[in-house]
Design a protein around this motif. Structure first.
Motif, PDB file in Angstrom:
ATOM      1  N   ILE A 161     -15.885  -1.124   7.265  1.00 35.48           N
ATOM      2  CA  ILE A 161     -15.218  -0.082   6.492  1.00 35.48           C
ATOM      3  C   ILE A 161     -14.262  -0.742   5.511  1.00 35.48           C
ATOM      4  O   ILE A 161     -13.391  -1.505   5.914  1.00 35.48           O
ATOM      5  CB  ILE A 161     -14.426   0.866   7.424  1.00 35.48           C
ATOM      6  N   PRO A 162     -14.407  -0.500   4.202  1.00 36.52           N
ATOM      7  CA  PRO A 162     -13.534  -1.150   3.228  1.00 36.52           C
ATOM      8  C   PRO A 162     -12.066  -0.849   3.498  1.00 36.52           C
ATOM      9  O   PRO A 162     -11.683   0.293   3.753  1.00 36.52           O
ATOM     10  CB  PRO A 162     -13.987  -0.550   1.892  1.00 36.52           C
ATOM     11  N   ALA A 163     -11.243  -1.892   3.470  1.00 34.58           N
ATOM     12  CA  ALA A 163      -9.817  -1.738   3.747  1.00 34.58           C
ATOM     13  C   ALA A 163      -9.039  -1.565   2.453  1.00 34.58           C
ATOM     14  O   ALA A 163      -9.291  -2.258   1.466  1.00 34.58           O
ATOM     15  CB  ALA A 163      -9.303  -2.959   4.506  1.00 34.58           C
ATOM     16  N   ALA A 164      -8.098  -0.631   2.439  1.00 29.80           N
ATOM     17  CA  ALA A 164      -7.157  -0.478   1.327  1.00 29.80           C
ATOM     18  C   ALA A 164      -5.980  -1.403   1.605  1.00 29.80           C
ATOM     19  O   ALA A 164      -5.198  -1.172   2.532  1.00 29.80           O
ATOM     20  CB  ALA A 164      -6.704   0.965   1.197  1.00 29.80           C
ATOM     21  N   ILE A 165      -5.840  -2.444   0.814  1.00 30.30           N
ATOM     22  CA  ILE A 165      -4.924  -3.547   1.128  1.00 30.30           C
ATOM     23  C   ILE A 165      -3.781  -3.601   0.124  1.00 30.30           C
ATOM     24  O   ILE A 165      -3.988  -3.462  -1.080  1.00 30.30           O
ATOM     25  CB  ILE A 165      -5.673  -4.888   1.104  1.00 30.30           C
ATOM     26  N   THR A 166      -2.587  -3.835   0.652  1.00 23.85           N
ATOM     27  CA  THR A 166      -1.425  -4.139  -0.180  1.00 23.85           C
ATOM     28  C   THR A 166      -0.951  -5.540   0.191  1.00 23.85           C
ATOM     29  O   THR A 166      -0.779  -5.850   1.378  1.00 23.85           O
ATOM     30  CB  THR A 166      -0.297  -3.125   0.031  1.00 23.85           C
ATOM     31  N   SER A 167      -0.779  -6.389  -0.793  1.00 17.37           N
ATOM     32  CA  SER A 167      -0.381  -7.768  -0.537  1.00 17.37           C
ATOM     33  C   SER A 167       1.019  -8.031  -1.068  1.00 17.37           C
ATOM     34  O   SER A 167       1.528  -7.330  -1.949  1.00 17.37           O
ATOM     35  CB  SER A 167      -1.364  -8.738  -1.194  1.00 17.37           C
ATOM     36  N   LYS A 168       1.628  -9.065  -0.522  1.00 11.76           N
ATOM     37  CA  LYS A 168       2.893  -9.576  -1.028  1.00 11.76           C
ATOM     38  C   LYS A 168       2.782 -11.090  -1.189  1.00 11.76           C
ATOM     39  O   LYS A 168       2.195 -11.769  -0.345  1.00 11.76           O
ATOM     40  CB  LYS A 168       4.044  -9.241  -0.075  1.00 11.76           C
ATOM     41  N   ASN A 169       3.309 -11.582  -2.283  1.00 11.40           N
ATOM     42  CA  ASN A 169       3.388 -13.018  -2.566  1.00 11.40           C
ATOM     43  C   ASN A 169       2.057 -13.647  -2.932  1.00 11.40           C
ATOM     44  O   ASN A 169       1.868 -14.851  -2.752  1.00 11.40           O
ATOM     45  CB  ASN A 169       4.020 -13.778  -1.398  1.00 11.40           C
ATOM     46  N   LEU A 170       1.142 -12.856  -3.476  1.00 11.15           N
ATOM     47  CA  LEU A 170      -0.072 -13.380  -4.067  1.00 11.15           C
ATOM     48  C   LEU A 170       0.012 -13.273  -5.588  1.00 11.15           C
ATOM     49  O   LEU A 170       0.596 -12.338  -6.119  1.00 11.15           O
ATOM     50  CB  LEU A 170      -1.310 -12.634  -3.566  1.00 11.15           C
ATOM     51  N   LYS A 171      -0.574 -14.227  -6.280  1.00 16.52           N
ATOM     52  CA  LYS A 171      -0.514 -14.260  -7.739  1.00 16.52           C
ATOM     53  C   LYS A 171      -1.116 -13.001  -8.351  1.00 16.52           C
ATOM     54  O   LYS A 171      -0.597 -12.460  -9.336  1.00 16.52           O
ATOM     55  CB  LYS A 171      -1.246 -15.504  -8.253  1.00 16.52           C
ATOM     56  N   PHE A 195       2.123 -15.413   2.679  1.00 19.72           N
ATOM     57  CA  PHE A 195       1.777 -14.165   1.996  1.00 19.72           C
ATOM     58  C   PHE A 195       1.452 -13.134   3.064  1.00 19.72           C
ATOM     59  O   PHE A 195       1.150 -13.486   4.220  1.00 19.72           O
ATOM     60  CB  PHE A 195       0.591 -14.360   1.037  1.00 19.72           C
ATOM     61  N   SER A 196       1.553 -11.870   2.717  1.00 16.80           N
ATOM     62  CA  SER A 196       1.300 -10.824   3.704  1.00 16.80           C
ATOM     63  C   SER A 196       0.230  -9.871   3.212  1.00 16.80           C
ATOM     64  O   SER A 196       0.047  -9.664   2.008  1.00 16.80           O
ATOM     65  CB  SER A 196       2.583 -10.042   4.014  1.00 16.80           C
ATOM     66  N   LEU A 197      -0.487  -9.306   4.168  1.00 11.17           N
ATOM     67  CA  LEU A 197      -1.527  -8.319   3.906  1.00 11.17           C
ATOM     68  C   LEU A 197      -1.255  -7.102   4.778  1.00 11.17           C
ATOM     69  O   LEU A 197      -1.110  -7.231   5.994  1.00 11.17           O
ATOM     70  CB  LEU A 197      -2.905  -8.895   4.216  1.00 11.17           C
ATOM     71  N   GLU A 198      -1.170  -5.940   4.151  1.00  8.65           N
ATOM     72  CA  GLU A 198      -0.938  -4.697   4.882  1.00  8.65           C
ATOM     73  C   GLU A 198      -2.131  -3.771   4.681  1.00  8.65           C
ATOM     74  O   GLU A 198      -2.549  -3.529   3.549  1.00  8.65           O
ATOM     75  CB  GLU A 198       0.348  -4.026   4.388  1.00  8.65           C
ATOM     76  N   PHE A 199      -2.679  -3.275   5.781  1.00 10.34           N
ATOM     77  CA  PHE A 199      -3.808  -2.356   5.708  1.00 10.34           C
ATOM     78  C   PHE A 199      -3.854  -1.552   7.005  1.00 10.34           C
ATOM     79  O   PHE A 199      -3.482  -2.035   8.073  1.00 10.34           O
ATOM     80  CB  PHE A 199      -5.122  -3.092   5.474  1.00 10.34           C
TER      81      PHE A 199
END
Length: 212
Positions: A161-171, A195-199
């Motif tokens: 299932i495709p994840a809706a992702i919010t990242s921090k500290n990625l270019k 870096f962080s990934l939120e989903f």
């Protein structure tokens, strides 16, 4: 290497490209147990080390290795799974909590994709990463911060299932971005030491490239 996920002493060596980068070589030479998938045993012996166990249907192992290491062979002829999974199931049966997989890439592309995708199945049972000669594949099942280093190249793959992702500290930041195709999360770059990934839903595999 302070961004390295963990330093398991249990290693599964698959029959793909043998380690030649300093990182996987260090993991291999410092392992306490090396579980070889079928023909990987011959490569390990040629390298100058010995397998702790050899797991699989043993159709790719030399007759000499079969004879010399007969007591270390764990025959598994199940055709519904591959040798990497057979090795993971074996280490789980021995009580392992974490494992590093080497040699899972570098030959047939279909085998490589299959081996990498299976990390998500294994991650539900133990801590696991797969190390190639260019970087580390890590299964990510929930939101988290991942150790890294500045300018480390990072690729993110969403399976199932495709994840809706919010990242921090990625270019190239992700803002509730759905990775509906495998290429969409590739060739990013970390801007610091993590870096962080939120989903909320979905499963990810993250690739982190070595610095050289």
């Amino acid at each position: 290497m302070n961004w390295f996920p963990f330093n398991s002493k249990v290693v599964i060596l698959c029959d793909g490209s043998f380690p030649n980068h300093a990182v996987p070589l260090s993991v291999l030479t410092n392992a306490h147990e090396i579980i070889c998938c079928d023909g990987a045993a011959d490569k390990l012996i040629e390298f100058g080390m010995e397998p702790t166990f050899i797991v699989g249907d043993i159709d790719s192992v030399s007759e000499e290795t079969k004879k010399n290491y007969a007591e270390r062979i764990v025959l598994n002829t199940d055709q519904e799974t591959n040798d990497q999974t057979k090795a993971v199931e074996f280490v789980l049966s021995r009580g392992a909590k974490e494992v590093i997989i080497l040699g899972a890439t570098g030959k047939r592309e279909d085998h490589t994709i299959g081996n990498i995708s299976l990390l998500l199945n294994y991650a539900e049972k133990l801590n696991v990463i797969s190390i190639s000669n260019s970087g580390i594949f890590r299964p990510v099942l929930y939101s988290q911060s991942l150790p890294s280093f500045k300018r480390q190249q990072v690729s993110i793959f969403s399976l199932g299932i495709p994840a809706a992702i919010t990242s921090k500290n990625l270019k190239y930041p992700l803002k509730n971005t759905t990775l509906s195709s495998w290429w969409m999360g590739t060739l990013n770059e970390c801007m610091g030491d993590s870096f962080s990934l939120e989903f909320a839903t979905g499963k990810l595999i993250v690739f982190q490239k070595f610095d050289q």
